[in-house]
Design an enzyme around this catalytic site. Sequence first.
Site, PDB file in Angstrom:
ATOM      1  N   SER A 118      31.106  43.186  99.658  1.00 12.68           N
ATOM      2  CA  SER A 118      30.945  44.567  99.167  1.00 12.68           C
ATOM      3  C   SER A 118      31.623  45.475 100.186  1.00 12.68           C
ATOM      4  O   SER A 118      31.849  45.077 101.330  1.00 12.68           O
ATOM      5  CB  SER A 118      29.453  44.905  99.115  1.00 12.68           C
ATOM      6  OG  SER A 118      29.249  46.290  98.974  1.00 12.68           O
ATOM      7  N   TYR A 135      20.567  44.718 102.920  1.00 11.07           N
ATOM      8  CA  TYR A 135      21.670  44.440 101.995  1.00 11.07           C
ATOM      9  C   TYR A 135      23.012  44.605 102.709  1.00 11.07           C
ATOM     10  O   TYR A 135      23.877  43.726 102.635  1.00 11.07           O
ATOM     11  CB  TYR A 135      21.595  45.382 100.783  1.00 11.07           C
ATOM     12  CG  TYR A 135      22.762  45.180  99.837  1.00 11.07           C
ATOM     13  CD1 TYR A 135      22.842  44.045  99.045  1.00 11.07           C
ATOM     14  CD2 TYR A 135      23.807  46.111  99.762  1.00 11.07           C
ATOM     15  CE1 TYR A 135      23.919  43.833  98.191  1.00 11.07           C
ATOM     16  CE2 TYR A 135      24.885  45.912  98.913  1.00 11.07           C
ATOM     17  CZ  TYR A 135      24.941  44.769  98.124  1.00 11.07           C
ATOM     18  OH  TYR A 135      26.014  44.558  97.290  1.00 11.07           O
TER      19      TYR A 135
HETATM   20  N1  LIG Z   1      27.276  46.588  91.406  1.00  8.25           N
HETATM   21  C1  LIG Z   1      27.781  47.006  92.551  1.00  8.25           C
HETATM   22  O1  LIG Z   1      27.935  48.210  92.774  1.00  8.25           O
HETATM   23  C2  LIG Z   1      28.252  46.022  93.593  1.00  8.25           C
HETATM   24  C3  LIG Z   1      29.100  46.481  94.599  1.00  8.25           C
HETATM   25  C4  LIG Z   1      29.538  45.595  95.578  1.00  8.25           C
HETATM   26  C5  LIG Z   1      29.134  44.269  95.540  1.00  8.25           C
HETATM   27  N2  LIG Z   1      28.299  43.850  94.556  1.00  8.25           N
HETATM   28  C6  LIG Z   1      27.875  42.442  94.561  1.00  8.25           C
HETATM   29  O2  LIG Z   1      28.295  41.848  93.350  1.00  8.25           O
HETATM   30  C7  LIG Z   1      27.487  40.711  93.089  1.00  8.25           C
HETATM   31  C8  LIG Z   1      27.059  40.739  91.624  1.00  8.25           C
HETATM   32  O3  LIG Z   1      26.193  41.842  91.435  1.00  8.25           O
HETATM   33  P1  LIG Z   1      26.257  42.771  90.133  1.00  8.25           P
HETATM   34  O4  LIG Z   1      26.583  44.128  90.570  1.00  8.25           O
HETATM   35  O5  LIG Z   1      27.045  42.138  89.086  1.00  8.25           O
HETATM   36  O6  LIG Z   1      24.689  42.809  89.769  1.00  8.25           O
HETATM   37  P2  LIG Z   1      23.840  42.148  88.609  1.00  8.25           P
HETATM   38  O7  LIG Z   1      24.351  42.583  87.272  1.00  8.25           O
HETATM   39  O8  LIG Z   1      22.431  42.436  88.946  1.00  8.25           O
HETATM   40  O9  LIG Z   1      24.135  40.581  88.767  1.00  8.25           O
HETATM   41  C9  LIG Z   1      23.542  39.811  89.792  1.00  8.25           C
HETATM   42  C10 LIG Z   1      23.645  38.350  89.420  1.00  8.25           C
HETATM   43  O10 LIG Z   1      23.060  37.574  90.485  1.00  8.25           O
HETATM   44  C11 LIG Z   1      22.158  36.639  89.923  1.00  8.25           C
HETATM   45  N3  LIG Z   1      21.061  36.329  90.844  1.00  8.25           N
HETATM   46  C12 LIG Z   1      20.256  37.202  91.491  1.00  8.25           C
HETATM   47  N4  LIG Z   1      19.318  36.534  92.168  1.00  8.25           N
HETATM   48  C13 LIG Z   1      19.543  35.209  91.946  1.00  8.25           C
HETATM   49  C14 LIG Z   1      18.886  34.009  92.349  1.00  8.25           C
HETATM   50  N5  LIG Z   1      17.776  34.037  93.112  1.00  8.25           N
HETATM   51  N6  LIG Z   1      19.385  32.825  91.949  1.00  8.25           N
HETATM   52  C15 LIG Z   1      20.474  32.769  91.148  1.00  8.25           C
HETATM   53  N7  LIG Z   1      21.136  33.872  90.718  1.00  8.25           N
HETATM   54  C16 LIG Z   1      20.653  35.070  91.109  1.00  8.25           C
HETATM   55  C17 LIG Z   1      21.623  37.312  88.656  1.00  8.25           C
HETATM   56  O11 LIG Z   1      21.196  36.331  87.712  1.00  8.25           O
HETATM   57  P3  LIG Z   1      19.681  36.017  87.289  1.00  8.25           P
HETATM   58  O12 LIG Z   1      18.892  37.263  87.457  1.00  8.25           O
HETATM   59  O13 LIG Z   1      19.813  35.552  85.863  1.00  8.25           O
HETATM   60  O14 LIG Z   1      19.275  34.918  88.198  1.00  8.25           O
HETATM   61  C18 LIG Z   1      22.884  38.013  88.147  1.00  8.25           C
HETATM   62  O15 LIG Z   1      23.636  37.119  87.357  1.00  8.25           O
HETATM   63  C19 LIG Z   1      26.339  40.757  94.083  1.00  8.25           C
HETATM   64  O16 LIG Z   1      26.587  39.852  95.152  1.00  8.25           O
HETATM   65  C20 LIG Z   1      26.378  42.189  94.594  1.00  8.25           C
HETATM   66  O17 LIG Z   1      25.859  42.327  95.888  1.00  8.25           O
HETATM   67  C21 LIG Z   1      27.841  44.692  93.576  1.00  8.25           C
END
Ligand SMILES: NC(=O)c1ccc[n+]([C@@H]2O[C@H](COP(=O)([O-])OP(=O)(O)OC[C@H]3O[C@@H](n4cnc5c(N)ncnc54)[C@H](OP(=O)(O)O)[C@@H]3O)[C@@H](O)[C@H]2O)c1
Length: 259
Positions: free
Chosen positions: A135, A148
């Site tokens: 990130s 985080y």
């Molecule tokens: N959105 C942003 O602004 C942003 C910015 C920078 C980086 N990121 C990073 O991008 C990545 C994806 O996040 P997102 O934004 O797409 O959020 P999201 O829509 O909440 O997706 C998160 C994913 O992680 C999975 N997950 C969470 N806990 C888990 C566990 N214990 N075991 C297995 N899977 C798990 C969830 O699946 P289940 O709940 O079905 O398990 C879901 O598929 C993350 O690493 C986040 O830190 C996000």
Amino acid sequence: MIAMITGASSGIGEELAKNLASRGFNLILVARRAERLKEIKENLTSLFDVKIKIICADLSVTSRCKHLYEKVKDMRIDLLINNAGFGLFGRFEETDLDRELEMINVNIKAVHILTKLFLRDFSKRNYGYILNVASIAGFMAGPLMATYYASKNYVLQLTRAVSQELKENKINVYIGALCPGPVDTEFNRVAGSEFTIGGVSASEVADYALNEMFRGKNVIIPKAEIKALALAAKALPSKWMLWGTYFAQKARRGDPSEK
Ligand SMILES: NC(=O)c1ccc[n+]([C@@H]2O[C@H](COP(=O)([O-])OP(=O)(O)OC[C@H]3O[C@@H](n4cnc5c(N)ncnc54)[C@H](OP(=O)(O)O)[C@@H]3O)[C@@H](O)[C@H]2O)c1
């Protein structure tokens, strides 16, 4: 070609899955929510001529990460994307310890375990891709989301260091870090916060990330403003960045000091 994506049940992971399916990749989709994974599989197999395997696994459990590797290690995976992760908003002394330990397990330990185990196989083959989703938070300290931000620093710096080791040893394996700014996903709902600047779409981020990865870019930052922020984090005095990040985070909904 086979890609395994963790956290493929929503957001960036789901869009990476769609994008890779459109490029003809067979997929292994990992997350906890089985129903979501099934819907995504049905949708993608109706649109593209690809094979999709779904694996339900809670990656906060260390033994499940090792078990996941054992389950897929003979499938000749070409691309691993460590995308699963989540955040938690609040003052460090007030946020829930168990939830933070769960975050450290998913954001750090699972990424560490899968990167190491797959890298060993990829190095032997002298071929493969590993994309770790860090990130923009990986470039700075993040008051009010301290754990985080620290977790994403770990992912970014681990990835950069391993990438250098591979280059120095002339091993033809790619490892890179995707460092997005705000992206419209389920992230905020899970973290209990809201962005202070508008997010970009997860499909835009996925497409940019994969194009840059296949071009060999090791640190991938979608959007010019976010690249500028990464540069500022390197150039500005860290005190200024800390102050700025604190106030940016404080403006998020859910600020505990405003309750
Ligand atoms: N959105 C942003 O602004 C942003 C910015 C920078 C980086 N990121 C990073 O991008 C990545 C994806 O996040 P997102 O934004 O797409 O959020 P999201 O829509 O909440 O997706 C998160 C994913 O992680 C999975 N997950 C969470 N806990 C888990 C566990 N214990 N075991 C297995 N899977 C798990 C969830 O699946 P289940 O709940 O079905 O398990 C879901 O598929 C993350 O690493 C986040 O830190 C996000």
